[in-house]
Design a protein around this motif. Structure first.
Motif, PDB file in Angstrom:
ATOM      1  N   VAL A  51      35.898  32.562  27.186  1.00 27.69           N
ATOM      2  CA  VAL A  51      36.930  33.588  27.262  1.00 27.69           C
ATOM      3  C   VAL A  51      36.566  34.657  26.241  1.00 27.69           C
ATOM      4  O   VAL A  51      36.251  34.354  25.094  1.00 27.69           O
ATOM      5  N   ILE A  52      36.610  35.912  26.664  1.00 32.23           N
ATOM      6  CA  ILE A  52      36.206  37.005  25.787  1.00 32.23           C
ATOM      7  C   ILE A  52      37.188  38.168  25.947  1.00 32.23           C
ATOM      8  O   ILE A  52      37.729  38.391  27.037  1.00 32.23           O
ATOM      9  N   SER A  53      37.408  38.883  24.889  1.00 32.64           N
ATOM     10  CA  SER A  53      38.325  40.022  24.893  1.00 32.64           C
ATOM     11  C   SER A  53      37.677  41.219  25.582  1.00 32.64           C
ATOM     12  O   SER A  53      36.463  41.415  25.512  1.00 32.64           O
ATOM     13  N   TYR A  54      38.514  42.042  26.214  1.00 39.93           N
ATOM     14  CA  TYR A  54      37.999  43.248  26.865  1.00 39.93           C
ATOM     15  C   TYR A  54      37.426  44.226  25.850  1.00 39.93           C
ATOM     16  O   TYR A  54      36.569  45.041  26.175  1.00 39.93           O
ATOM     17  N   LYS A  55      37.887  44.142  24.605  1.00 41.18           N
ATOM     18  CA  LYS A  55      37.396  45.032  23.561  1.00 41.18           C
ATOM     19  C   LYS A  55      35.941  44.743  23.212  1.00 41.18           C
ATOM     20  O   LYS A  55      35.261  45.591  22.640  1.00 41.18           O
ATOM     21  N   LYS A  56      35.464  43.547  23.535  1.00 40.00           N
ATOM     22  CA  LYS A  56      34.095  43.155  23.190  1.00 40.00           C
ATOM     23  C   LYS A  56      33.105  43.377  24.326  1.00 40.00           C
ATOM     24  O   LYS A  56      31.928  43.071  24.176  1.00 40.00           O
ATOM     25  N   VAL A  57      33.564  43.875  25.466  1.00 39.44           N
ATOM     26  CA  VAL A  57      32.672  44.072  26.609  1.00 39.44           C
ATOM     27  C   VAL A  57      32.770  45.498  27.132  1.00 39.44           C
ATOM     28  O   VAL A  57      33.766  46.190  26.916  1.00 39.44           O
ATOM     29  N   SER A  58      31.713  45.917  27.825  1.00 43.36           N
ATOM     30  CA  SER A  58      31.704  47.194  28.543  1.00 43.36           C
ATOM     31  C   SER A  58      31.424  46.889  30.003  1.00 43.36           C
ATOM     32  O   SER A  58      30.531  46.090  30.314  1.00 43.36           O
ATOM     33  N   LEU A  59      32.164  47.517  30.887  1.00 46.25           N
ATOM     34  CA  LEU A  59      31.988  47.288  32.320  1.00 46.25           C
ATOM     35  C   LEU A  59      30.778  48.058  32.828  1.00 46.25           C
ATOM     36  O   LEU A  59      30.558  49.205  32.443  1.00 46.25           O
ATOM     37  N   THR A  60      29.999  47.430  33.689  1.00 50.64           N
ATOM     38  CA  THR A  60      28.852  48.101  34.304  1.00 50.64           C
ATOM     39  C   THR A  60      29.207  48.478  35.735  1.00 50.64           C
ATOM     40  O   THR A  60      30.267  48.120  36.244  1.00 50.64           O
ATOM     41  N   ASP A  61      28.311  49.164  36.400  1.00 49.26           N
ATOM     42  CA  ASP A  61      28.522  49.546  37.799  1.00 49.26           C
ATOM     43  C   ASP A  61      28.215  48.393  38.750  1.00 49.26           C
ATOM     44  O   ASP A  61      28.541  48.471  39.927  1.00 49.26           O
ATOM     45  N   HIS A  62      27.585  47.344  38.266  1.00 53.68           N
ATOM     46  CA  HIS A  62      27.129  46.257  39.126  1.00 53.68           C
ATOM     47  C   HIS A  62      28.231  45.242  39.372  1.00 53.68           C
ATOM     48  O   HIS A  62      29.042  44.961  38.489  1.00 53.68           O
ATOM     49  N   LYS A  63      28.241  44.688  40.591  1.00 57.11           N
ATOM     50  CA  LYS A  63      29.239  43.703  40.965  1.00 57.11           C
ATOM     51  C   LYS A  63      28.580  42.638  41.826  1.00 57.11           C
ATOM     52  O   LYS A  63      27.721  42.934  42.649  1.00 57.11           O
ATOM     53  N   VAL A  64      28.995  41.385  41.616  1.00 58.25           N
ATOM     54  CA  VAL A  64      28.486  40.254  42.381  1.00 58.25           C
ATOM     55  C   VAL A  64      29.632  39.733  43.240  1.00 58.25           C
ATOM     56  O   VAL A  64      30.774  39.655  42.781  1.00 58.25           O
ATOM     57  N   THR A  65      29.335  39.370  44.473  1.00 61.43           N
ATOM     58  CA  THR A  65      30.361  38.852  45.365  1.00 61.43           C
ATOM     59  C   THR A  65      30.520  37.356  45.144  1.00 61.43           C
ATOM     60  O   THR A  65      29.676  36.562  45.573  1.00 61.43           O
ATOM     61  N   ILE A  66      31.610  36.974  44.465  1.00 62.21           N
ATOM     62  CA  ILE A  66      31.896  35.560  44.202  1.00 62.21           C
ATOM     63  C   ILE A  66      33.392  35.320  44.327  1.00 62.21           C
ATOM     64  O   ILE A  66      34.192  36.256  44.323  1.00 62.21           O
ATOM     65  N   GLN A  67      33.767  34.044  44.435  1.00 64.11           N
ATOM     66  CA  GLN A  67      35.172  33.655  44.443  1.00 64.11           C
ATOM     67  C   GLN A  67      35.668  33.534  43.012  1.00 64.11           C
ATOM     68  O   GLN A  67      34.874  33.391  42.085  1.00 64.11           O
ATOM     69  N   ARG A  68      36.967  33.532  42.837  1.00 66.50           N
ATOM     70  CA  ARG A  68      37.569  33.341  41.522  1.00 66.50           C
ATOM     71  C   ARG A  68      37.246  31.939  41.023  1.00 66.50           C
ATOM     72  O   ARG A  68      37.284  30.973  41.790  1.00 66.50           O
ATOM     73  N   ASN A  69      36.906  31.807  39.739  1.00 72.14           N
ATOM     74  CA  ASN A  69      36.528  30.527  39.108  1.00 72.14           C
ATOM     75  C   ASN A  69      35.336  29.868  39.796  1.00 72.14           C
ATOM     76  O   ASN A  69      35.307  28.652  39.969  1.00 72.14           O
ATOM     77  N   ALA A  70      34.369  30.648  40.162  1.00 78.84           N
ATOM     78  CA  ALA A  70      33.178  30.123  40.841  1.00 78.84           C
ATOM     79  C   ALA A  70      32.392  29.208  39.909  1.00 78.84           C
ATOM     80  O   ALA A  70      32.357  29.405  38.699  1.00 78.84           O
ATOM     81  N   ARG A  71      31.762  28.186  40.488  1.00 80.39           N
ATOM     82  CA  ARG A  71      30.936  27.277  39.702  1.00 80.39           C
ATOM     83  C   ARG A  71      29.661  28.004  39.262  1.00 80.39           C
ATOM     84  O   ARG A  71      29.281  29.018  39.817  1.00 80.39           O
ATOM     85  N   ALA A  72      28.992  27.416  38.282  1.00 74.17           N
ATOM     86  CA  ALA A  72      27.766  28.022  37.753  1.00 74.17           C
ATOM     87  C   ALA A  72      26.685  28.090  38.829  1.00 74.17           C
ATOM     88  O   ALA A  72      25.934  29.069  38.915  1.00 74.17           O
ATOM     89  N   LYS A  73      26.607  27.059  39.655  1.00 79.55           N
ATOM     90  CA  LYS A  73      25.604  27.024  40.715  1.00 79.55           C
ATOM     91  C   LYS A  73      25.849  28.136  41.737  1.00 79.55           C
ATOM     92  O   LYS A  73      24.916  28.810  42.180  1.00 79.55           O
ATOM     93  N   THR A  74      27.109  28.355  42.096  1.00 80.02           N
ATOM     94  CA  THR A  74      27.466  29.419  43.035  1.00 80.02           C
ATOM     95  C   THR A  74      27.154  30.787  42.446  1.00 80.02           C
ATOM     96  O   THR A  74      26.637  31.670  43.130  1.00 80.02           O
ATOM     97  N   LEU A  75      27.481  30.953  41.176  1.00 81.07           N
ATOM     98  CA  LEU A  75      27.225  32.224  40.494  1.00 81.07           C
ATOM     99  C   LEU A  75      25.733  32.517  40.430  1.00 81.07           C
ATOM    100  O   LEU A  75      25.289  33.641  40.685  1.00 81.07           O
ATOM    101  N   LYS A  76      24.944  31.503  40.108  1.00 86.91           N
ATOM    102  CA  LYS A  76      23.495  31.668  40.026  1.00 86.91           C
ATOM    103  C   LYS A  76      22.922  32.067  41.389  1.00 86.91           C
ATOM    104  O   LYS A  76      22.053  32.945  41.480  1.00 86.91           O
ATOM    105  N   ALA A  77      23.420  31.450  42.455  1.00 82.66           N
ATOM    106  CA  ALA A  77      22.961  31.787  43.802  1.00 82.66           C
ATOM    107  C   ALA A  77      23.341  33.220  44.172  1.00 82.66           C
ATOM    108  O   ALA A  77      22.551  33.944  44.796  1.00 82.66           O
TER     109      ALA A  77
END
Length: 134
Positions: A51-77
């Motif tokens: 869990v990380i605060s929004y103040k510590k991150v910057s949003l990029t233009d890139h987006k990955v198509t995943i479900q909410r709370n996706a597993r690590a294996k799904t995210l990697k794929a």
């Protein structure tokens, strides 16, 4: 032109502060209005699920198509399917970060060589401009 970078599941973020500063991660879930759950995936970017605060991150233009709370294996794929890491490394943001890192690692003599090369380049350009005007 409207704003297009929203905090959403699948958004790739650049971490600005903390132990993972300088790395990219993916928003997996939104905790509340101040924090989100991110994951690297760890094998690709080196960022663990946290869990990380929004103040510590910057949003990029890139987006990955995943479900909410996706597993690590799904995210990697999903990262492999969209070739997200290559897209990030090809972006001007990542190129500027690499150039900044390279400049900071130069020695005094290397900085001197860069200065001399810039002077030679500007001299050549000035001569070409002078020839074109004549």
């Amino acid at each position: 032109m409207g704003f297009s970078r929203y905090v959403e599941v699948g958004r790739v973020v650049f971490i600005n502060h903390g132990p993972d500063a300088g790395k990219i991660a993916t928003v997996i879930d939104i905790v509340d209005q101040n924090k989100c759950l991110v994951d690297g995936p760890e094998e690709i970017t080196g960022v663990e699920r946290q869990v990380i605060s929004y103040k510590k991150v910057s949003l990029t233009d890139h987006k990955v198509t995943i479900q909410r709370n996706a597993r690590a294996k799904t995210l990697k794929a999903a990262w492999a399917e969209d070739d997200t890491l290559a897209k990030w490394q090809g972006s001007s943001w990542a190129k500027k970060l690499d150039a900044k890192k390279k400049r900071s690692s130069l020695s005094d003599f290397d900085r001197f060589k860069v200065m001399v090369a810039k002077k030679q380049k500007s001299r050549i350009i000035a001569l070409k401009i002078k020839e074109l005007k004549a």
